[in-house]
Design a protein around this motif. Structure first.
Motif, PDB file in Angstrom:
ATOM      1  N   ILE A 197       0.824  -1.217   0.000  1.00 23.22           N
ATOM      2  CA  ILE A 197       0.000   0.000   0.000  1.00 23.22           C
ATOM      3  C   ILE A 197       0.859   1.268   0.000  1.00 23.22           C
ATOM      4  CG2 ILE A 197      -1.887  -1.160   1.190  1.00 23.22           C
ATOM      5  CD1 ILE A 197      -1.049   0.294   3.736  1.00 23.22           C
ATOM      6  N   SER A 198       2.176   1.119   0.149  1.00 23.17           N
ATOM      7  CA  SER A 198       3.037   2.292   0.290  1.00 23.17           C
ATOM      8  C   SER A 198       3.023   3.231  -0.922  1.00 23.17           C
ATOM      9  CB  SER A 198       4.471   1.851   0.597  1.00 23.17           C
ATOM     10  OG  SER A 198       5.037   1.127  -0.490  1.00 23.17           O
ATOM     11  N   PRO A 199       2.948   2.734  -2.185  1.00 23.46           N
ATOM     12  CA  PRO A 199       2.925   3.687  -3.303  1.00 23.46           C
ATOM     13  C   PRO A 199       1.732   4.642  -3.263  1.00 23.46           C
ATOM     14  CG  PRO A 199       3.492   1.490  -4.095  1.00 23.46           C
ATOM     15  CD  PRO A 199       3.065   1.339  -2.666  1.00 23.46           C
ATOM     16  N   VAL A 200       0.576   4.157  -2.810  1.00 24.07           N
ATOM     17  CA  VAL A 200      -0.600   5.032  -2.708  1.00 24.07           C
ATOM     18  C   VAL A 200      -0.355   6.113  -1.663  1.00 24.07           C
ATOM     19  CG1 VAL A 200      -3.054   5.124  -2.177  1.00 24.07           C
ATOM     20  CG2 VAL A 200      -2.126   3.155  -3.411  1.00 24.07           C
ATOM     21  N   VAL A 201       0.200   5.701  -0.517  1.00 25.83           N
ATOM     22  CA  VAL A 201       0.507   6.669   0.537  1.00 25.83           C
ATOM     23  C   VAL A 201       1.550   7.667   0.051  1.00 25.83           C
ATOM     24  CG1 VAL A 201       1.349   6.940   2.901  1.00 25.83           C
ATOM     25  CG2 VAL A 201      -0.043   4.955   2.299  1.00 25.83           C
ATOM     26  N   ALA A 202       2.553   7.182  -0.685  1.00 27.52           N
ATOM     27  CA  ALA A 202       3.606   8.073  -1.202  1.00 27.52           C
ATOM     28  C   ALA A 202       3.019   9.129  -2.130  1.00 27.52           C
ATOM     29  CB  ALA A 202       4.662   7.253  -1.934  1.00 27.52           C
ATOM     30  N   ALA A 203       2.090   8.711  -3.003  1.00 24.73           N
ATOM     31  CA  ALA A 203       1.471   9.672  -3.923  1.00 24.73           C
ATOM     32  C   ALA A 203       0.754  10.781  -3.162  1.00 24.73           C
ATOM     33  CB  ALA A 203       0.498   8.944  -4.848  1.00 24.73           C
ATOM     34  N   ILE A 204       0.144  10.417  -2.025  1.00 24.89           N
ATOM     35  CA  ILE A 204      -0.568  11.414  -1.213  1.00 24.89           C
ATOM     36  C   ILE A 204       0.424  12.278  -0.445  1.00 24.89           C
ATOM     37  CG2 ILE A 204      -2.180  11.720   0.702  1.00 24.89           C
ATOM     38  CD1 ILE A 204      -3.477   9.065  -0.150  1.00 24.89           C
ATOM     39  N   VAL A 205       1.408  11.630   0.182  1.00 25.37           N
ATOM     40  CA  VAL A 205       2.356  12.356   1.022  1.00 25.37           C
ATOM     41  C   VAL A 205       3.189  13.340   0.213  1.00 25.37           C
ATOM     42  CG1 VAL A 205       4.397  12.104   2.483  1.00 25.37           C
ATOM     43  CG2 VAL A 205       2.465  10.566   2.787  1.00 25.37           C
ATOM     44  N   PHE A 206       3.668  12.917  -0.959  1.00 23.04           N
ATOM     45  CA  PHE A 206       4.456  13.824  -1.794  1.00 23.04           C
ATOM     46  C   PHE A 206       3.610  14.999  -2.267  1.00 23.04           C
ATOM     47  CE2 PHE A 206       7.703  10.663  -1.833  1.00 23.04           C
ATOM     48  CZ  PHE A 206       8.864  11.298  -2.261  1.00 23.04           C
ATOM     49  N   SER A 207       2.332  14.765  -2.508  1.00 26.35           N
ATOM     50  CA  SER A 207       1.459  15.841  -2.982  1.00 26.35           C
ATOM     51  C   SER A 207       1.183  16.880  -1.906  1.00 26.35           C
ATOM     52  CB  SER A 207       0.138  15.255  -3.494  1.00 26.35           C
ATOM     53  OG  SER A 207       0.366  14.406  -4.597  1.00 26.35           O
ATOM     54  N   LEU A 227      10.152  11.927   1.481  1.00 22.70           N
ATOM     55  CA  LEU A 227      11.429  11.228   1.559  1.00 22.70           C
ATOM     56  C   LEU A 227      11.526  10.371   2.824  1.00 22.70           C
ATOM     57  CD1 LEU A 227      13.957  13.917   0.262  1.00 22.70           C
ATOM     58  CD2 LEU A 227      13.236  11.816  -0.874  1.00 22.70           C
ATOM     59  N   ILE A 228      11.029  10.899   3.921  1.00 23.55           N
ATOM     60  CA  ILE A 228      11.028  10.127   5.167  1.00 23.55           C
ATOM     61  C   ILE A 228      10.195   8.854   4.992  1.00 23.55           C
ATOM     62  CG2 ILE A 228      10.253  10.131   7.578  1.00 23.55           C
ATOM     63  CD1 ILE A 228      10.909  13.131   7.631  1.00 23.55           C
ATOM     64  N   TRP A 229       9.038   9.003   4.340  1.00 21.60           N
ATOM     65  CA  TRP A 229       8.182   7.836   4.091  1.00 21.60           C
ATOM     66  C   TRP A 229       8.897   6.822   3.198  1.00 21.60           C
ATOM     67  CZ3 TRP A 229       4.115   5.207   5.646  1.00 21.60           C
ATOM     68  CH2 TRP A 229       3.537   4.280   4.774  1.00 21.60           C
ATOM     69  N   ALA A 230       9.544   7.281   2.114  1.00 27.10           N
ATOM     70  CA  ALA A 230      10.225   6.375   1.201  1.00 27.10           C
ATOM     71  C   ALA A 230      11.371   5.641   1.900  1.00 27.10           C
ATOM     72  CB  ALA A 230      10.753   7.155  -0.010  1.00 27.10           C
ATOM     73  N   LEU A 231      12.134   6.345   2.725  1.00 31.88           N
ATOM     74  CA  LEU A 231      13.215   5.703   3.477  1.00 31.88           C
ATOM     75  C   LEU A 231      12.679   4.657   4.444  1.00 31.88           C
ATOM     76  CD1 LEU A 231      15.496   8.794   4.210  1.00 31.88           C
ATOM     77  CD2 LEU A 231      16.100   6.795   2.828  1.00 31.88           C
ATOM     78  N   THR A 232      11.554   4.960   5.077  1.00 29.37           N
ATOM     79  CA  THR A 232      10.939   4.002   6.008  1.00 29.37           C
ATOM     80  C   THR A 232      10.541   2.730   5.282  1.00 29.37           C
ATOM     81  OG1 THR A 232      10.097   5.832   7.369  1.00 29.37           O
ATOM     82  CG2 THR A 232       9.077   3.665   7.677  1.00 29.37           C
ATOM     83  N   ILE A 233       9.933   2.876   4.112  1.00 31.85           N
ATOM     84  CA  ILE A 233       9.534   1.699   3.324  1.00 31.85           C
ATOM     85  C   ILE A 233      10.758   0.930   2.863  1.00 31.85           C
ATOM     86  CG2 ILE A 233       8.311   0.920   1.266  1.00 31.85           C
ATOM     87  CD1 ILE A 233       6.546   1.952   3.566  1.00 31.85           C
ATOM     88  N   GLY A 234      11.832   1.643   2.510  1.00 32.46           N
ATOM     89  CA  GLY A 234      13.063   0.963   2.131  1.00 32.46           C
ATOM     90  C   GLY A 234      13.599   0.099   3.259  1.00 32.46           C
ATOM     91  N   LEU A 235      13.553   0.609   4.489  1.00 33.76           N
ATOM     92  CA  LEU A 235      14.015  -0.164   5.649  1.00 33.76           C
ATOM     93  C   LEU A 235      13.122  -1.383   5.888  1.00 33.76           C
ATOM     94  CD1 LEU A 235      14.929   2.748   8.090  1.00 33.76           C
ATOM     95  CD2 LEU A 235      16.509   1.185   6.942  1.00 33.76           C
ATOM     96  N   ILE A 236      11.820  -1.211   5.698  1.00 37.89           N
ATOM     97  CA  ILE A 236      10.906  -2.351   5.856  1.00 37.89           C
ATOM     98  C   ILE A 236      11.218  -3.420   4.808  1.00 37.89           C
ATOM     99  CG2 ILE A 236       8.482  -3.086   5.660  1.00 37.89           C
ATOM    100  CD1 ILE A 236       7.703  -0.383   6.852  1.00 37.89           C
TER     101      ILE A 236
END
Length: 437
Positions: A197-207, A227-236
């Protein structure tokens, strides 16, 4: 005297034998959905009282037809669906393709097929088709292994895309909720679900671009929160995914989220029209356009607030009787309940849904096999998501979406689909233990 007792005993045996095929169904679940259907008919009649419409009658008739089919399904062994799940999947996709080719349009979407004077919405029945297909795939090959997880997503992607292209964003979101719940119940790694589900959240957060965007080019922005969200998903991904060579499990999810964030910003800036943006964000500030996009939500909240604790009484709500809330008998039926029965009525309605969900969860936990358990969980996710979004949008906590309130809103396809879903779950309950007739 003996003859009279004998006749009574014979009649009693015949009566019991007639009900024997349903003797293990969850009777309370049937009673609860019937009560919701009747209450829905009463509220639809109140919402249409001064319009000369009879949708309440067809609501109850459709509910009766749906109950009939649910009773038939309840006495048929649900395990038989396993060997027919690819046929079910093919029929589901074929119906969605048919509506795109020969369907009728309304409000910018092509969702209905005219059959015998009635308009059928295949996407409503597609929910059940997806639940059956996923349950059949996951009951033997659970989602704790990544290939099984990906296969389930790939199979779901086809009907989801067909629904999304109608376009029917609301129903496609229901598909997403169902898939997530069934994958979780099938032992999927929580990290995989978050990455999903992270790409959907990323689209919202970046916007959101908070607290400020850092411009690299005219079309590329680096929002700190994104960026913080993307790094968090990368760690997961690094902790849960198996592809560790060259850091693919870390950089893959990270880069996908950054890309989806950029695509979300591009779509918001260049693709979505103003009215589409307004529908998405109107619930945050409906007063910005009180006579346009925000009109329905503002009046819905006024109606619910006007009901206070005990409401105005049936057929006495001013906002309901004067038709101030558009589409009140369908997606906004909860506002009629709030105005005419107040906080107490809304609380009782939510309590009814709570007990429906608890019965579905109980059946899922007591099913004799994974297939039955997954069927019940899929139906549970469908009901919870639709109920939460519908009530949320009427009180201003969620964007306005075309999601009906199960068994309460007027909609013949939705009503039949919901009863068919209950029939499948009742079959799971009815055949929890081996029985002979």
């Amino acid at each position: 005297m003996l003859l009279k007792r004998s006749r009574y005993s014979t009649a009693k045996i015949r009566w019991k034998s007639w009900f024997r095929p349903w003797h293990q169904v969850d009777l309370l679940l049937f009673i609860l959905v019937i009560a919701l259907t009747i209450f829905g008919g009463i509220m639809i009649r109140s919402a249409e009282l001064n319009q000369g419409l009879n949708d309440w009658f067809w609501h109850l008739v459709t509910g009766g037809v749906g109950l009939f089919f649910a009773l038939i399904l309840a006495r048929i062994r649900y395990e038989n669906l396993v060997q027919w799940h690819w046929v079910t999947y093919a029929i589901t996709n074929a119906s969605l393709i048919a509506v795109m080719i020969a369907g009728t349009s309304a409000k910018g979407a092509q969702r209905w097929i005219p059959i015998g004077g009635f308009y059928v919405q295949p996407s409503e029945f597609a929910k059940i088709g997806v639940i059956i297909t996923l349950a059949a795939l996951l009951h033997k090959h659970t989602a704790d292994k990544l290939p099984n997880f990906i296969r389930a997503l790939a199979v779901t992607a086809v009907p989801w895309l067909l629904v999304f292209l109608q376009p029917d964003l609301a129903t496609s979101l229901v598909f997403g909720a169902v898939v997530l719940a069934m994958l979780y119940w099938a032992n999927a790694n929580i990290g995989w679900l978050i990455i999903l589900i992270s790409p959907v959240v990323a689209a919202i957060v970046f916007s959101i671009q908070w607290p400020f965007p850092i411009s690299i080019t005219t079309d590329l922005y680096l929002a700190p929160l994104g960026l913080i969200w993307a790094l968090t998903i990368g760690l997961i991904g690094w902790r849960t995914l198996p592809w560790r060579r060259y850091g693919v499990n870390f950089f893959g999810p990270l880069l996908i989220n950054i890309l989806c964030g950029q695509l979300g910003m591009f779509a918001w800036t260049h693709l979505l029209k103003d009215y589409q943006k307004g529908r998405i964000t109107s619930f945050l500030n409906p007063d910005a356009d009180p006579l346009g996009i925000g009109y329905q939500l503002i009046n819905s909240r006024i109606a619910i607030g006007a009901g206070e604790i005990f409401g105005w009484g049936l057929n006495k709500g001013p906002m309901t009787q004067l038709n101030f809330v558009p589409e009140q008998h369908t997606d906004f039926i909860f506002s009629a309940v709030g105005e005419e029965f107040g906080f107490i009525g809304c609380l009782l309605l939510i309590t009814l849904f709570f007990f429906v969900c608890m019965r579905l969860l109980h059946i899922a936990k007591t099913a004799k096999d994974n297939f039955g358990s997954l069927l019940a969980i899929g139906v549970l996710a469908m009901i919870i998501f639709q109920m939460s979004v519908n009530i949320g949008m009427t009180i201003g906590l969620a964007p306005v979406a075309g999601i009906p309130l199960p068994w309460m809103s007027y909609g013949r396809s939705a009503m039949l689909a919901n009863f068919l879903a209950i029939g499948l779950v009742e079959s799971v309950a009815n055949f929890r233990h081996f029985q002979k007739y």
